[in-house]
Design a protein around this motif. Structure first.
Motif, PDB file in Angstrom:
ATOM      1  N   LEU A  30       0.810  -1.217   0.000  1.00 15.66           N
ATOM      2  CA  LEU A  30       0.000   0.000   0.000  1.00 15.66           C
ATOM      3  C   LEU A  30       0.843   1.266   0.000  1.00 15.66           C
ATOM      4  N   GLY A  31       2.155   1.109   0.128  1.00 19.06           N
ATOM      5  CA  GLY A  31       3.021   2.274   0.122  1.00 19.06           C
ATOM      6  C   GLY A  31       2.914   3.120   1.373  1.00 19.06           C
ATOM      7  N   ILE A  32       2.662   2.469   2.529  1.00 23.13           N
ATOM      8  CA  ILE A  32       2.556   3.182   3.798  1.00 23.13           C
ATOM      9  C   ILE A  32       3.452   2.487   4.817  1.00 23.13           C
ATOM     10  N   SER A  33       3.565   3.064   6.013  1.00 24.65           N
ATOM     11  CA  SER A  33       4.406   2.471   7.043  1.00 24.65           C
ATOM     12  C   SER A  33       3.668   1.344   7.765  1.00 24.65           C
ATOM     13  N   GLN A  34       4.439   0.456   8.416  1.00 17.87           N
ATOM     14  CA  GLN A  34       3.820  -0.598   9.220  1.00 17.87           C
ATOM     15  C   GLN A  34       3.049   0.003  10.387  1.00 17.87           C
ATOM     16  N   ALA A  35       3.549   1.113  10.927  1.00 19.29           N
ATOM     17  CA  ALA A  35       2.821   1.776  12.021  1.00 19.29           C
ATOM     18  C   ALA A  35       1.459   2.260  11.552  1.00 19.29           C
ATOM     19  N   SER A  36       1.387   2.758  10.312  1.00 21.17           N
ATOM     20  CA  SER A  36       0.108   3.214   9.770  1.00 21.17           C
ATOM     21  C   SER A  36      -0.859   2.049   9.595  1.00 21.17           C
ATOM     22  N   VAL A  37      -0.327   0.902   9.131  1.00 20.58           N
ATOM     23  CA  VAL A  37      -1.184  -0.290   9.002  1.00 20.58           C
ATOM     24  C   VAL A  37      -1.744  -0.672  10.375  1.00 20.58           C
ATOM     25  N   SER A  38      -0.875  -0.721  11.380  1.00 23.06           N
ATOM     26  CA  SER A  38      -1.301  -1.093  12.730  1.00 23.06           C
ATOM     27  C   SER A  38      -2.340  -0.117  13.270  1.00 23.06           C
ATOM     28  N   ASN A  39      -2.130   1.175  13.043  1.00 20.06           N
ATOM     29  CA  ASN A  39      -3.081   2.177  13.544  1.00 20.06           C
ATOM     30  C   ASN A  39      -4.428   2.067  12.853  1.00 20.06           C
ATOM     31  N   GLN A  40      -4.409   1.801  11.539  1.00 15.69           N
ATOM     32  CA  GLN A  40      -5.674   1.657  10.805  1.00 15.69           C
ATOM     33  C   GLN A  40      -6.484   0.476  11.343  1.00 15.69           C
ATOM     34  N   ILE A  41      -5.799  -0.645  11.577  1.00 13.61           N
ATOM     35  CA  ILE A  41      -6.494  -1.833  12.092  1.00 13.61           C
ATOM     36  C   ILE A  41      -6.980  -1.589  13.519  1.00 13.61           C
ATOM     37  N   LYS A  42      -6.167  -0.961  14.349  1.00 16.48           N
ATOM     38  CA  LYS A  42      -6.563  -0.672  15.732  1.00 16.48           C
ATOM     39  C   LYS A  42      -7.785   0.224  15.769  1.00 16.48           C
ATOM     40  N   THR A  43      -7.792   1.266  14.933  1.00 21.98           N
ATOM     41  CA  THR A  43      -8.943   2.179  14.885  1.00 21.98           C
ATOM     42  C   THR A  43     -10.191   1.466  14.390  1.00 21.98           C
ATOM     43  N   LEU A  44     -10.016   0.620  13.382  1.00 17.73           N
ATOM     44  CA  LEU A  44     -11.151  -0.143  12.858  1.00 17.73           C
ATOM     45  C   LEU A  44     -11.755  -1.024  13.948  1.00 17.73           C
ATOM     46  N   GLU A  45     -10.909  -1.729  14.699  1.00 15.84           N
ATOM     47  CA  GLU A  45     -11.399  -2.591  15.772  1.00 15.84           C
ATOM     48  C   GLU A  45     -12.108  -1.774  16.847  1.00 15.84           C
ATOM     49  N   GLU A  46     -11.564  -0.611  17.165  1.00 12.61           N
ATOM     50  CA  GLU A  46     -12.199   0.241  18.184  1.00 12.61           C
ATOM     51  C   GLU A  46     -13.563   0.732  17.703  1.00 12.61           C
ATOM     52  N   GLN A  47     -13.663   1.098  16.437  1.00 10.58           N
ATOM     53  CA  GLN A  47     -14.931   1.606  15.902  1.00 10.58           C
ATOM     54  C   GLN A  47     -15.982   0.500  15.808  1.00 10.58           C
ATOM     55  N   LEU A  48     -15.526  -0.718  15.555  1.00 13.13           N
ATOM     56  CA  LEU A  48     -16.458  -1.842  15.482  1.00 13.13           C
ATOM     57  C   LEU A  48     -16.770  -2.413  16.864  1.00 13.13           C
ATOM     58  N   GLY A  49     -15.862  -2.196  17.809  1.00 11.62           N
ATOM     59  CA  GLY A  49     -16.024  -2.786  19.135  1.00 11.62           C
ATOM     60  C   GLY A  49     -15.758  -4.273  19.136  1.00 11.62           C
ATOM     61  N   ARG A  50     -14.957  -4.740  18.182  1.00 12.85           N
ATOM     62  CA  ARG A  50     -14.641  -6.173  18.067  1.00 12.85           C
ATOM     63  C   ARG A  50     -13.168  -6.348  17.701  1.00 12.85           C
ATOM     64  N   ARG A  51     -12.591  -7.433  18.195  1.00  6.86           N
ATOM     65  CA  ARG A  51     -11.213  -7.761  17.847  1.00  6.86           C
ATOM     66  C   ARG A  51     -11.221  -8.612  16.585  1.00  6.86           C
ATOM     67  N   LEU A  52     -10.573  -8.127  15.534  1.00  8.81           N
ATOM     68  CA  LEU A  52     -10.587  -8.798  14.246  1.00  8.81           C
ATOM     69  C   LEU A  52      -9.390  -9.721  14.036  1.00  8.81           C
ATOM     70  N   LEU A  53      -8.279  -9.430  14.735  1.00 11.00           N
ATOM     71  CA  LEU A  53      -7.048 -10.178  14.510  1.00 11.00           C
ATOM     72  C   LEU A  53      -6.402 -10.569  15.832  1.00 11.00           C
ATOM     73  N   ASP A  54      -5.859 -11.774  15.870  1.00  6.13           N
ATOM     74  CA  ASP A  54      -4.987 -12.184  16.967  1.00  6.13           C
ATOM     75  C   ASP A  54      -3.563 -11.829  16.577  1.00  6.13           C
ATOM     76  N   ARG A  55      -2.917 -11.007  17.397  1.00  9.42           N
ATOM     77  CA  ARG A  55      -1.556 -10.573  17.091  1.00  9.42           C
ATOM     78  C   ARG A  55      -0.642 -10.958  18.251  1.00  9.42           C
ATOM     79  N   LYS A  56       0.369 -11.764  17.933  1.00  9.74           N
ATOM     80  CA  LYS A  56       1.344 -12.179  18.941  1.00  9.74           C
ATOM     81  C   LYS A  56       2.742 -11.892  18.410  1.00  9.74           C
ATOM     82  N   PRO A  57       3.647 -11.434  19.262  1.00 15.47           N
ATOM     83  CA  PRO A  57       5.012 -11.114  18.815  1.00 15.47           C
ATOM     84  C   PRO A  57       5.670 -12.299  18.127  1.00 15.47           C
ATOM     85  N   GLY A  58       6.244 -12.015  16.964  1.00 16.68           N
ATOM     86  CA  GLY A  58       6.977 -13.044  16.232  1.00 16.68           C
ATOM     87  C   GLY A  58       6.115 -14.005  15.444  1.00 16.68           C
ATOM     88  N   GLN A  59       4.772 -13.802  15.464  1.00 16.22           N
ATOM     89  CA  GLN A  59       3.879 -14.695  14.736  1.00 16.22           C
ATOM     90  C   GLN A  59       3.032 -13.887  13.752  1.00 16.22           C
TER      91      GLN A  59
END
Length: 319
Positions: A30-59
């Motif tokens: 998408l030509g953006i930073s990884q931080a931007s990807v993470s922020n977009q997903i975090k905001t989306l989850e907050e707006q939906l009130g649901r956790r969409l992804l399981d994220r674990k370090p190194g996985q």
């Protein structure tokens, strides 16, 4: 219209991440930073009130049950959006400028598409083409299928299962290439042990593409013992091969035509197919022009070393 708890950009980021399973690949695509990807997903989850992804370090992130349900509904959302887009009046030519986003492999773009691009754009000033160029990767077919691109022209190993959304266009030779001065007076093809001792150039260290290349080499008995560099850029790879400082696993289509007299095939491996994608629903005349242009850049270029052109009923062998 109801107020939606997401933006189209958030949906684009989520779809890309669900397809690639990688924050880095999504950011690169998408030509953006990884931080931007993470922020977009975090905001989306907050707006939906649901956790969409399981994220674990190194996985790799994986979809939760809510995430999978949301992803399934997103496909229906995309289909509805495409249906709405078909209501746009079509004509020849388009009354307004139209922009398309295209994914083209780096080598194909540099060697075959870029040299023809100025002529196409001058002839069709109402068409705006935005290119994303990247090396081949195992997940590229899924990345294309999520609808982020309007067109794609990529190379995939010919032994991979056919993807229904991709059209085979041509086949090119794959193998280990190097300068002839590295193997002066030696019989070709070289045996795997001799190849293994040559200086090797590989894709970026630790990435999926490097692992895939090493697995393919091992399947043919090749285990590089002298790795002299890593790069994702095919122009750099071609320059190093032309200077005779390394060998690499690639396709002959990647090598600039001017280098092919001296950079030769040392050991055949798996051939690659050139495959084409056009997003469903693109039925306007400008889309037809773009498709014809992309294919002609390769198939009508005498320097393109096709072993086979699909649909033409003939094999083309490079001399």
């Amino acid at each position: 219209m109801p107020a939606l708890p997401f933006t189209l950009r958030q949906l684009e980021v989520f779809a890309h991440l669900a397809a690639s399973g990688s924050f880095r690949a999504t950011a690169d695509g998408l030509g953006i930073s990884q931080a931007s990807v993470s922020n977009q997903i975090k905001t989306l989850e907050e707006q939906l009130g649901r956790r969409l992804l399981d994220r674990k370090p190194g996985q790799r992130p994986i979809l939760t049950a809510d995430g999978q349900a949301f992803h399934d509904d997103l496909k229906a959302f995309d289909a509805a959006a495409l249906a709405l887009a078909t209501h746009r009046r079509s004509g020849t030519p388009e009354a307004e400028p139209v922009r398309y986003r295209l994914l083209v492999g780096q080598g194909n773009f540099d060697n075959y598409v870029r040299p023809k691009l100025d002529g196409f754009l001058a002839e069709h000033p109402m068409i705006d083409l935005e290119f994303d160029t990247q090396p081949p990767s195992p997940g590229v077919a899924g990345t294309i299928q999520n609808g982020h691109y309007d067109f794609a022209l990529i190379n995939r190993r010919c032994d991979l299962p056919q993807e229904p959304h991709l059209e085979k266009v041509a086949r090119v030779r794959g193998g280990i290439f190097g300068h002839r001065k590295l193997v002066e007076n030696e019989a070709l093809p070289l045996d795997p042990a001799r190849i293994s001792a040559l200086p090797f150039l590989l894709p970026p260290a630790g990435g999926k593409y490097e692992r895939e290349v090493l697995v393919t080499l091992a399947e043919h008995g090749v285990r590089p013992s002298r790795i002299v560099g890593h790069t994702q850029y095919y122009d750099v790879m071609a320059a190093m091969l032309e200077r005779g400082v390394a060998v690499a696993s690639l396709t002959d289509a990647i090598m600039p035509p001017a280098t092919r007299e001296n950079v030769i095939l040392l050991l055949p491996l798996i051939d690659w197919d050139l495959e084409f994608y056009r997003r469903s629903g693109l039925g306007n005349p400008s889309a037809d022009l773009v498709e014809a242009f992309l294919k002609s850049c390769m198939l009508d270029n005498p320097d393109y070393p096709a072993l086979r052109i699909y649909g033409r009923g003939a094999n083309q062998q490079r001399s």
